[in-house]
Design a protein around this motif. Structure first.
Motif, PDB file in Angstrom:
ATOM      1  N   GLU A 202       0.829  -1.204   0.000  1.00 36.82           N
ATOM      2  CA  GLU A 202       0.000   0.000   0.000  1.00 36.82           C
ATOM      3  C   GLU A 202       0.863   1.254   0.000  1.00 36.82           C
ATOM      4  O   GLU A 202       1.804   1.382   0.791  1.00 36.82           O
ATOM      5  N   LYS A 237      -1.925  -1.614  -3.852  1.00 34.54           N
ATOM      6  CA  LYS A 237      -2.996  -0.648  -3.645  1.00 34.54           C
ATOM      7  C   LYS A 237      -2.410   0.764  -3.556  1.00 34.54           C
ATOM      8  O   LYS A 237      -1.570   1.054  -2.701  1.00 34.54           O
ATOM      9  N   GLN A 314     -16.836  -4.640  -7.243  1.00 37.62           N
ATOM     10  CA  GLN A 314     -17.056  -5.400  -6.025  1.00 37.62           C
ATOM     11  C   GLN A 314     -15.964  -6.446  -5.815  1.00 37.62           C
ATOM     12  O   GLN A 314     -15.478  -6.643  -4.693  1.00 37.62           O
ATOM     13  N   LEU A 317     -12.897  -4.662  -4.524  1.00 39.28           N
ATOM     14  CA  LEU A 317     -13.034  -4.316  -3.109  1.00 39.28           C
ATOM     15  C   LEU A 317     -12.869  -5.541  -2.225  1.00 39.28           C
ATOM     16  O   LEU A 317     -12.204  -5.494  -1.176  1.00 39.28           O
ATOM     17  N   LEU A 318     -13.457  -6.655  -2.625  1.00 40.30           N
ATOM     18  CA  LEU A 318     -13.339  -7.878  -1.846  1.00 40.30           C
ATOM     19  C   LEU A 318     -11.899  -8.368  -1.800  1.00 40.30           C
ATOM     20  O   LEU A 318     -11.410  -8.819  -0.762  1.00 40.30           O
ATOM     21  N   VAL A 320      -9.104  -6.539  -2.170  1.00 41.38           N
ATOM     22  CA  VAL A 320      -8.301  -5.633  -1.345  1.00 41.38           C
ATOM     23  C   VAL A 320      -8.601  -5.851   0.132  1.00 41.38           C
ATOM     24  O   VAL A 320      -7.699  -5.895   0.972  1.00 41.38           O
ATOM     25  N   TYR A 321      -9.886  -6.019   0.472  1.00 45.25           N
ATOM     26  CA  TYR A 321     -10.255  -6.244   1.867  1.00 45.25           C
ATOM     27  C   TYR A 321      -9.659  -7.542   2.384  1.00 45.25           C
ATOM     28  O   TYR A 321      -9.111  -7.608   3.491  1.00 45.25           O
ATOM     29  N   ALA A 322      -9.746  -8.600   1.595  1.00 38.41           N
ATOM     30  CA  ALA A 322      -9.244  -9.900   2.033  1.00 38.41           C
ATOM     31  C   ALA A 322      -7.760  -9.841   2.340  1.00 38.41           C
ATOM     32  O   ALA A 322      -7.283 -10.447   3.302  1.00 38.41           O
ATOM     33  N   SER A 324      -6.125  -7.009   3.095  1.00 38.65           N
ATOM     34  CA  SER A 324      -5.849  -5.984   4.104  1.00 38.65           C
ATOM     35  C   SER A 324      -6.150  -6.453   5.512  1.00 38.65           C
ATOM     36  O   SER A 324      -5.617  -5.922   6.482  1.00 38.65           O
ATOM     37  N   SER A 325      -7.042  -7.434   5.647  1.00 36.75           N
ATOM     38  CA  SER A 325      -7.516  -7.807   6.982  1.00 36.75           C
ATOM     39  C   SER A 325      -6.666  -8.889   7.602  1.00 36.75           C
ATOM     40  O   SER A 325      -7.151  -9.915   8.048  1.00 36.75           O
ATOM     41  N   ASP A 332      -9.500 -11.776  11.374  1.00 38.61           N
ATOM     42  CA  ASP A 332      -9.558 -10.599  10.525  1.00 38.61           C
ATOM     43  C   ASP A 332     -10.134  -9.418  11.303  1.00 38.61           C
ATOM     44  O   ASP A 332     -10.509  -9.519  12.457  1.00 38.61           O
TER      45      ASP A 332
END
Length: 369
Positions: A202, A237, A314, A317-318, A320-322, A324-325, A332
């Motif tokens: 990031e 990212k 979508q 976003l999913l 990147v979230y997966a 990032s967490s 998570d």
């Protein structure tokens, strides 16, 4: 104190803090000497301790501030290996703290820095492998390179903030585990971010050195996911791809490689095709290479390979979230744990996990706060 200190050998961190608030870190070289001595949480590479000394091995957390506090030392020329969990390695934010060594030809033994432990944080450190920068290692055309990683990351739940990684080939071996890189600079020319970790980069600068291997073309990534069941891959990212070209965004190291560039600025250093299937030509449908919402002259997708995966907003976003967490406990963010993307929170978790309160307080506040 000199402004730089040249030492040789291999530094292996195997001990950490005691309840007296100090620690000694064992580092063994070829001659049996130790390259790191730690007192008051300040690591001084180039110490003269012997490997046979009585080393502390108490509580399992320590903050190693190198190149700061007691020493005006900024360049450490030796290999470093972290083998103990719960380590925070800090450099000086105002001047470069460099760990460098020149070795090549083997991705296992050549890295300057090896992380073989979980729950790790590094800040303000420059990791370099100088092997391919030595004129004697280049042929007349200047394009003879070999594997020369600056760092090999094998631990789980590791994060790097404001760090730099520099070599020509295989600069960052992002091998396995869950990793977070924030505001880092990664420089290289051939497969310089490669491996099979689950990692997010990031706000990082991806610096192509392709001009150093001309007329050959360069590759940023060589991701190595081995099956569709694996949750590994690289996500970039809000990064910036810059430097010299020509360069591919990546080539497949395995036939299920997975890479996503999202919201990234790309200078005019990327080949129009963008990606290379390498030795998996004909089965590119198994490869997951994607771009989303990127910008700059290098982000023109009109001539990209036809098999590049197109993701919906979508799906981006999913993804990147997966990535990032990732948290220090393995849960998570949704389960109430701080992601390693939160610099201070993850540092607090590492220190607290060893029973020391939080980063910058308690046991380490006086020496390292």
């Amino acid at each position: 104190m000199p402004s730089s200190l040249r030492t040789t050998g291999i530094c292996i961190v195997v001990a950490a803090s005691t309840d007296q608030g100090w620690a000694q870190v064992r580092a063994t070289g070829d001659d049996g000497s130790c390259g790191v001595g730690l007192w008051g949480c300040t690591a001084l590479l180039g110490g003269d301790r012997r490997a046979g000394d009585d080393w502390a091995s108490g509580l399992n957390c320590c903050i190693l501030s190198i190149g700061t506090l007691c020493a005006n030392i900024t360049i450490f020329s030796e290999k470093v290996e972290i083998k103990k969990p719960y380590i925070i390695l800090e450099g000086d934010r105002d001047q470069q703290t460099v760990i460098q060594y020149g070795d090549g030809g083997n991705v296992v033994t050549s890295p300057t820095f090896k992380l073989n432990a979980d729950n790790f944080v590094a800040r303000y450190i420059v990791f370099k492998n100088t092997y391919d920068n030595l004129p004697s290692k280049l042929d007349a055309s200047g394009v003879n390179t070999t594997w020369a990683p600056a760092a090999a990351i094998n631990g789980d739940r590791a994060s790097f903030y404001h760090c730099s990684f520099s070599s020509l080939q295989d600069t960052l071996t992002d091998a396995k585990g869950r990793h977070y890189f924030y505001d880092c600079k990664i420089s290289g020319a051939i497969d310089f971010i490669w491996g099979n970790a689950q990692s997010i980069y990031e706000n990082c600068q991806i610096n192509s050195l392709a001009s150093k291997i001309a007329p050959r073309v360069g590759f940023i990534t060589a991701q190595a996911r081995e099956s569709p069941e694996e949750n590994t891959g690289f996500v970039f990212k809000n990064c910036h791809v810059t430097g010299s070209g020509p360069m591919y965004l990546g080539r497949a190291h395995t036939n299920h490689a997975r890479v996503l560039f999202a919201g990234t600025t790309m200078d005019n250093v990327i080949r129009a095709e963008g990606w290379d299937g390498a030795r998996f030509k004909g089965s590119e449908n198994l490869i997951s290479f994607s771009e989303a919402n990127c910008r700059g002259p290098g982000a023109n997708m009109s001539k990209r390979v036809k098999w590049e995966k197109k993701l919906s907003d979508q799906e981006v976003l999913l993804a990147v979230y997966a990535f990032s967490s990732i948290s220090s406990s393995g849960a998570d963010v949704g389960e109430g744990c701080s992601a390693i993307g939160d610099e201070k929170a993850f540092s607090d978790q590492i220190v607290a996990a060893a029973g020391h309160g939080s980063y910058g307080t308690g046991l380490f506040s006086e020496a390292c706060g």
